[in-house]
Motif scaffolding. Structure first.
Motif, PDB file in Angstrom:
ATOM      1  N   VAL A 261     112.003  27.989   5.058  1.00  0.00           N
ATOM      2  CA  VAL A 261     111.893  29.068   4.936  1.00  0.00           C
ATOM      3  C   VAL A 261     109.661  29.371   3.349  1.00  0.00           C
ATOM      4  N   LEU A 262     109.826  28.848   2.618  1.00  0.00           N
ATOM      5  CA  LEU A 262     108.872  28.207   1.865  1.00  0.00           C
ATOM      6  C   LEU A 262     107.066  27.876   2.848  1.00  0.00           C
ATOM      7  N   THR A 263     107.214  27.415   3.631  1.00  0.00           N
ATOM      8  CA  THR A 263     106.649  26.886   5.217  1.00  0.00           C
ATOM      9  C   THR A 263     106.295  28.333   5.763  1.00  0.00           C
ATOM     10  N   GLY A 264     106.937  28.887   6.264  1.00  0.00           N
ATOM     11  CA  GLY A 264     106.965  30.034   6.526  1.00  0.00           C
ATOM     12  C   GLY A 264     106.182  31.188   5.482  1.00  0.00           C
ATOM     13  N   MET A 265     106.357  31.234   4.466  1.00  0.00           N
ATOM     14  CA  MET A 265     106.452  32.186   3.491  1.00  0.00           C
ATOM     15  C   MET A 265     104.234  31.973   3.632  1.00  0.00           C
ATOM     16  N   TRP A 266     104.584  30.642   3.501  1.00  0.00           N
ATOM     17  CA  TRP A 266     103.063  30.176   3.084  1.00  0.00           C
ATOM     18  C   TRP A 266     102.080  30.604   4.147  1.00  0.00           C
ATOM     19  N   ALA A 267     102.502  30.230   5.309  1.00  0.00           N
ATOM     20  CA  ALA A 267     101.885  30.803   6.774  1.00  0.00           C
ATOM     21  C   ALA A 267     101.341  32.033   6.441  1.00  0.00           C
ATOM     22  N   ALA A 268     102.793  32.886   6.207  1.00  0.00           N
ATOM     23  CA  ALA A 268     102.452  34.410   6.210  1.00  0.00           C
ATOM     24  C   ALA A 268     101.786  34.775   5.363  1.00  0.00           C
ATOM     25  N   GLN A 269     101.425  34.549   3.866  1.00  0.00           N
ATOM     26  CA  GLN A 269     100.560  34.489   3.221  1.00  0.00           C
ATOM     27  C   GLN A 269      99.256  34.607   3.863  1.00  0.00           C
ATOM     28  N   ARG A 270      98.510  33.485   4.461  1.00  0.00           N
ATOM     29  CA  ARG A 270      97.828  33.363   4.620  1.00  0.00           C
ATOM     30  C   ARG A 270      97.166  33.990   5.618  1.00  0.00           C
ATOM     31  N   LEU A 271      98.171  34.523   6.631  1.00  0.00           N
ATOM     32  CA  LEU A 271      98.265  35.757   7.978  1.00  0.00           C
ATOM     33  C   LEU A 271      98.514  36.755   8.072  1.00  0.00           C
ATOM     34  N   GLY A 272      99.332  37.284   6.424  1.00  0.00           N
ATOM     35  CA  GLY A 272      99.682  38.705   6.892  1.00  0.00           C
ATOM     36  C   GLY A 272     100.887  39.101   7.037  1.00  0.00           C
ATOM     37  N   GLY A 273     102.593  37.985   7.279  1.00  0.00           N
ATOM     38  CA  GLY A 273     103.241  37.838   8.435  1.00  0.00           C
ATOM     39  C   GLY A 273     103.520  37.293   8.932  1.00  0.00           C
ATOM     40  N   TYR A 274     104.590  36.835  10.613  1.00  0.00           N
ATOM     41  CA  TYR A 274     104.673  35.739  10.821  1.00  0.00           C
ATOM     42  C   TYR A 274     104.290  35.698  12.415  1.00  0.00           C
ATOM     43  N   THR A 275     104.439  34.981  12.838  1.00  0.00           N
ATOM     44  CA  THR A 275     104.006  34.728  14.677  1.00  0.00           C
ATOM     45  C   THR A 275     105.602  34.160  15.115  1.00  0.00           C
ATOM     46  N   GLY A 276     105.034  33.698  16.457  1.00  0.00           N
ATOM     47  CA  GLY A 276     105.645  32.908  17.392  1.00  0.00           C
ATOM     48  C   GLY A 276     105.187  31.294  16.808  1.00  0.00           C
ATOM     49  N   ASP A 277     104.366  30.968  16.707  1.00  0.00           N
ATOM     50  CA  ASP A 277     103.719  29.165  16.013  1.00  0.00           C
ATOM     51  C   ASP A 277     103.891  29.460  14.565  1.00  0.00           C
ATOM     52  N   THR A 278     103.710  29.985  13.634  1.00  0.00           N
ATOM     53  CA  THR A 278     104.851  29.729  12.444  1.00  0.00           C
ATOM     54  C   THR A 278     106.139  29.860  12.426  1.00  0.00           C
ATOM     55  N   LEU A 279     107.162  30.473  13.453  1.00  0.00           N
ATOM     56  CA  LEU A 279     108.037  30.165  13.212  1.00  0.00           C
ATOM     57  C   LEU A 279     108.014  29.120  13.768  1.00  0.00           C
ATOM     58  N   GLY A 280     107.852  28.591  14.774  1.00  0.00           N
ATOM     59  CA  GLY A 280     107.947  26.797  14.912  1.00  0.00           C
ATOM     60  C   GLY A 280     107.813  26.127  13.848  1.00  0.00           C
ATOM     61  N   ALA A 281     106.473  26.373  13.744  1.00  0.00           N
ATOM     62  CA  ALA A 281     106.216  25.965  12.022  1.00  0.00           C
ATOM     63  C   ALA A 281     107.245  25.150  10.973  1.00  0.00           C
ATOM     64  N   ALA A 282     108.055  26.273  10.834  1.00  0.00           N
ATOM     65  CA  ALA A 282     108.606  26.487   9.808  1.00  0.00           C
ATOM     66  C   ALA A 282     110.078  25.593  10.238  1.00  0.00           C
ATOM     67  N   GLN A 283     110.410  25.725  11.243  1.00  0.00           N
ATOM     68  CA  GLN A 283     111.009  25.067  11.652  1.00  0.00           C
ATOM     69  C   GLN A 283     111.563  23.108  12.226  1.00  0.00           C
ATOM     70  N   GLN A 284     110.157  23.099  11.725  1.00  0.00           N
ATOM     71  CA  GLN A 284     109.243  20.900  11.934  1.00  0.00           C
ATOM     72  C   GLN A 284     109.720  20.782  10.530  1.00  0.00           C
ATOM     73  N   ALA A 285     108.782  21.876   9.935  1.00  0.00           N
ATOM     74  CA  ALA A 285     109.733  21.375   8.528  1.00  0.00           C
ATOM     75  C   ALA A 285     110.441  21.047   8.156  1.00  0.00           C
ATOM     76  N   GLY A 286     111.675  22.134   7.788  1.00  0.00           N
ATOM     77  CA  GLY A 286     112.679  21.829   7.688  1.00  0.00           C
ATOM     78  C   GLY A 286     113.428  20.973   8.351  1.00  0.00           C
ATOM     79  N   GLU A 287     113.321  21.021   9.536  1.00  0.00           N
ATOM     80  CA  GLU A 287     113.901  19.415  10.142  1.00  0.00           C
ATOM     81  C   GLU A 287     114.033  18.250   9.574  1.00  0.00           C
ATOM     82  N   LEU A 288     112.064  18.206   8.862  1.00  0.00           N
ATOM     83  CA  LEU A 288     111.473  16.709   9.148  1.00  0.00           C
ATOM     84  C   LEU A 288     112.381  17.220   7.298  1.00  0.00           C
ATOM     85  N   VAL A 289     112.260  17.602   6.102  1.00  0.00           N
ATOM     86  CA  VAL A 289     112.682  17.528   4.358  1.00  0.00           C
ATOM     87  C   VAL A 289     114.226  17.289   5.384  1.00  0.00           C
ATOM     88  N   CYS A 290     114.901  17.701   6.140  1.00  0.00           N
ATOM     89  CA  CYS A 290     116.332  17.669   5.911  1.00  0.00           C
ATOM     90  C   CYS A 290     116.393  15.817   6.438  1.00  0.00           C
TER      91      CYS A 290
END
Length: 268
Positions: A225-254
């Motif tokens: 969630v934090l990764t996606g929100m950080w990207a959204a702050q830079r871009l003004g929202g989400y894209t399919g790519d930032t959702l993918g990046a958020a998933q990757q961050a969550g998997e690694l942190v797990c």
């Protein structure tokens, strides 16, 4: 029940290279409805990777079995989320105006930031799993793939897609996702943790042995969630790519959370 099966197979085909049965059919309105099955798709990927790990482990050392498990996940998903991570790293790494970053993100070529981000992510994923005992690798793969996909659901429900016009495969599937889908996704995740608990207890472990999995699930969700929100702050929202990046961050942190607990856990 039949409609729910249709939604599951719709999500499975949309997010992986696996194909749905012909009887399922297709309706564009099913796409956003099917996103509540995003964690279930993750569980399918995680279970497949865990199975590959276990089978490979019968013949080869654990580090090679982990490589096989990671590779199988990439094959099943078509590296969908990894591609999103690379594009997000390229765009946010280059910086500049919002329009410039979005243009970079749409470029099919991978730049320096994307390569570095992807290599770092895959290496960190391998090293984290390689540290864990074999049983925790198997459980960790399933939990991480499941819970890292709940974060993107929350991002879809709480943020707007960056591109309000023009063709976008991600926007068609994600713009009508609400908090009900998030609640359902969390329910799937909790059901999975309960299943892990029952399996571990059946194997003779105490109930609290599931604690590293719970910690990994919760922290992975938060990181996503934090990764996606950080990207959204830079871009003004989400894209399919930032959702993918958020998933990757969550998997690694797990995985990292499991390692942090397991290295001080005498029972691991």
């Amino acid at each position: 029940m039949l409609q729910q099966l249709r939604l599951f197979f719709t999500a499975l085909e949309y997010l992986t290279r696996l194909r749905k049965p012909q009887w399922v059919g297709f309706d564009a309105t099913w796409l956003p409805q099917s996103m509540s099955y995003l964690p279930v798709v993750g569980a399918v990927v995680g279970l497949s990777s865990a199975l590959v790990f276990w089978l490979t482990l019968q013949l080869l050392p654990s580090n090679l079995a982990i490589l096989a498990a990671i590779a199988s996940g990439l094959l099943i998903t078509g590296a969908l989320h990894e591609d999103g991570l690379a594009d997000t790293c390229d765009a946010l790494g280059a910086g500049g105006t919002r329009e410039r970053m979005l243009t970079i993100m749409q470029d099919s070529r991978v730049g320096t930031y994307g390569v570095l981000g992807l290599v770092a992510m895959l290496l960190a994923r391998f090293l984290s799993l390689d540290w864990l005992p074999a049983p925790w690798v198997m459980f960790g793969l399933v939990v991480a793939h499941t819970w890292s996909r709940i974060g993107p659901l929350a991002l879809m429900a709480s943020l707007s897609h960056v591109r309000s016009t023009g063709p976008s495969k991600a926007r068609a599937a994600t713009t009508d996702v609400g908090w009900r889908a998030v609640a359902i996704g969390i329910g799937w995740g909790l059901l999975l943790l309960l299943g892990c608990l029952l399996v571990l207890m059946q194997a003779g472990h105490p109930w609290w042995i599931v604690a590293p999995l719970c910690a990994g699930a919760g922290l992975g969700l938060l990181a996503s969630v934090l990764t996606g929100m950080w990207a959204a702050q830079r871009l003004g929202g989400y894209t399919g790519d930032t959702l993918g990046a958020a998933q990757q961050a969550g998997e690694l942190v797990c995985y990292l959370a499991m390692v942090a607990i397991a290295r001080n856990w005498s029972g691991a």
